[in-house]
Design an enzyme around this catalytic site. Structure first.
Site, short mmCIF file in Angstrom:
data_model
loop_
_atom_site.label_atom_id
_atom_site.label_comp_id
_atom_site.label_asym_id
_atom_site.label_seq_id
_atom_site.Cartn_x
_atom_site.Cartn_y
_atom_site.Cartn_z
N CYS A 77 -4.62 -0.42 9.50
CA CYS A 77 -4.28 -1.18 8.29
C CYS A 77 -3.93 -2.61 8.71
O CYS A 77 -2.95 -2.82 9.42
CB CYS A 77 -3.10 -0.53 7.57
SG CYS A 77 -2.33 -1.63 6.38
N VAL A 86 0.86 1.53 2.88
CA VAL A 86 1.51 0.98 4.06
C VAL A 86 1.28 -0.52 4.06
O VAL A 86 0.31 -0.98 3.44
CB VAL A 86 0.94 1.62 5.36
CG1 VAL A 86 1.53 2.98 5.58
CG2 VAL A 86 -0.57 1.62 5.39
N SER A 95 3.28 -6.31 2.37
CA SER A 95 3.39 -6.99 3.68
C SER A 95 3.89 -8.43 3.55
O SER A 95 4.63 -8.91 4.41
CB SER A 95 2.05 -6.95 4.42
OG SER A 95 1.11 -7.82 3.82
#
Lengths: 223, 223
Positions: free
Chosen positions: A10, A50, A64
């Site tokens: 990722c 994620v 993120s």
């Protein structure tokens, strides 16, 4: 101890891993396969994506960009955004370029179609038109990196910033599957060699996903 | 004078217009149709996307998140991000939710397929499967807004933040084409009524695109 839920392929997880490593912050790692939609993981992040960073004290941070901005505000050294507002805007513009445009035009077409569909046991076949479009689009992005680094050593100036981290996070995923045409883009290759040789990159170069081995040059600093 | 290149039906342009208006910053408007790929516009932003903010002095800023963060840093009142780093991370997580997830799952499928393809004279037909998927996905997002605003008046706390602006920017575009099922989502509707009645929203409610008139309730504060 701080914990990071991430997946080795990722790019957004890699972005956070690089920022944590640049700031020399220790963390426990949990490899998460977001396509499994574990209820315990969705409880940490309702988007079920994620990366998720769980700070000491138990607060879970997701997205993120939100995590990276948080880390840069809470742990100042080394700063990954410059001090001056317009210079910060330029770094963030480039972060947006790689997180959104590069990811949409390149990463999804190569990594998404060729690898993630297989790992997640998607019933959809890889879309060969999307793969071809991504192979074509990557050249413009590598040229842009070359153009930017004719002006400075790093994408937005003379030192490493969040822009380099966002770009290297995407490119390192594509490099893991051997799909970056480095030989046709010397400027981008020189820049990537500088970023790849930083101590913060070591953990990424040690990634080895069962069933998806990286090509030999992936961990080679002299590729 | 500060200038904004934007498009009335671009949610990211609307996000910047709302931030400028909340901060009472004046600007000249230039409506840009990014699909025309004007070379003069690409010279301001190599991604050739709206919004672009040209500050007094001539520096062009691109990427709506970069622009909004810049405006919040350079013009502090009213602050649209809280002071504490973890609270800022929560606002930014929600900005990411609406800018990326909502846009991908809802805005592109409704506005993109039904309106932007026509405006940009795309040769591709509207994708009816994408439209159906977006009509289905919007409910979960409206439920999420309802759930968040059971806890606070606004999405991330007791005052308006960048999270509300990002969410309202997307939803106002969908509302312009009459596709928000408000009657089935009272919590989300109450929240939107609060945001819509702010003076910063007035310019958005006055938008009227030739050939794409909004429904009557669009500008109605008591919809």
């Amino acid at each position: 101890m701080r914990s990071l839920y991430h997946h080795p392929l990722c790019p957004f997880s890699r972005k956070v891993r690089l920022v944590l490593a640049e700031k020399k912050l220790e963390f426990d790692e949990h490899v998460e396969r977001p396509w499994e939609c574990r209820p315990e993981f969705a409880a940490l992040n309702p988007a079920a994506e994620v990366p998720v960073l769980v700070e000491e004290g138990g607060t879970a941070l997701a997205d993120s960009t939100a995590i990276c901005e948080y880390l840069d505000e809470a742990f100042r050294e080394p700063p990954l955004l410059p001090a001056e507002p317009m210079a910060r805007a330029e770094v963030r513009r480039l972060v947006g370029w790689f997180d959104a445009k590069f990811h949409h035009e390149v990463t999804r077409g190569l990594l998404g179609e060729k690898v993630i569909k297989r790992l997640s046991q998607s019933r959809a076949e890889p879309d060969s038109r999307a793969i071809r479009a991504a192979f074509s689009a990557i050249h413009e992005h590598l040229d842009y990196i070359g153009w930017l680094t004719e002006r400075h050593s790093f994408l937005a100036g003379s030192s490493l910033s969040m822009a380099d981290i966002a770009a290297a996070a995407q490119l390192s995923c594509i490099d893991y599957i051997g799909d970056v045409p480095w030989d046709r883009h010397h400027g981008a290759k020189d820049w990537y060699a500088r970023v790849k040789s930083r101590p913060s990159f070591r953990a990424l170069l040690a990634d080895h996903l069962p069933g998806v081995p990286p090509p030999r040059h992936y961990a080679d600093l002299d590729f």
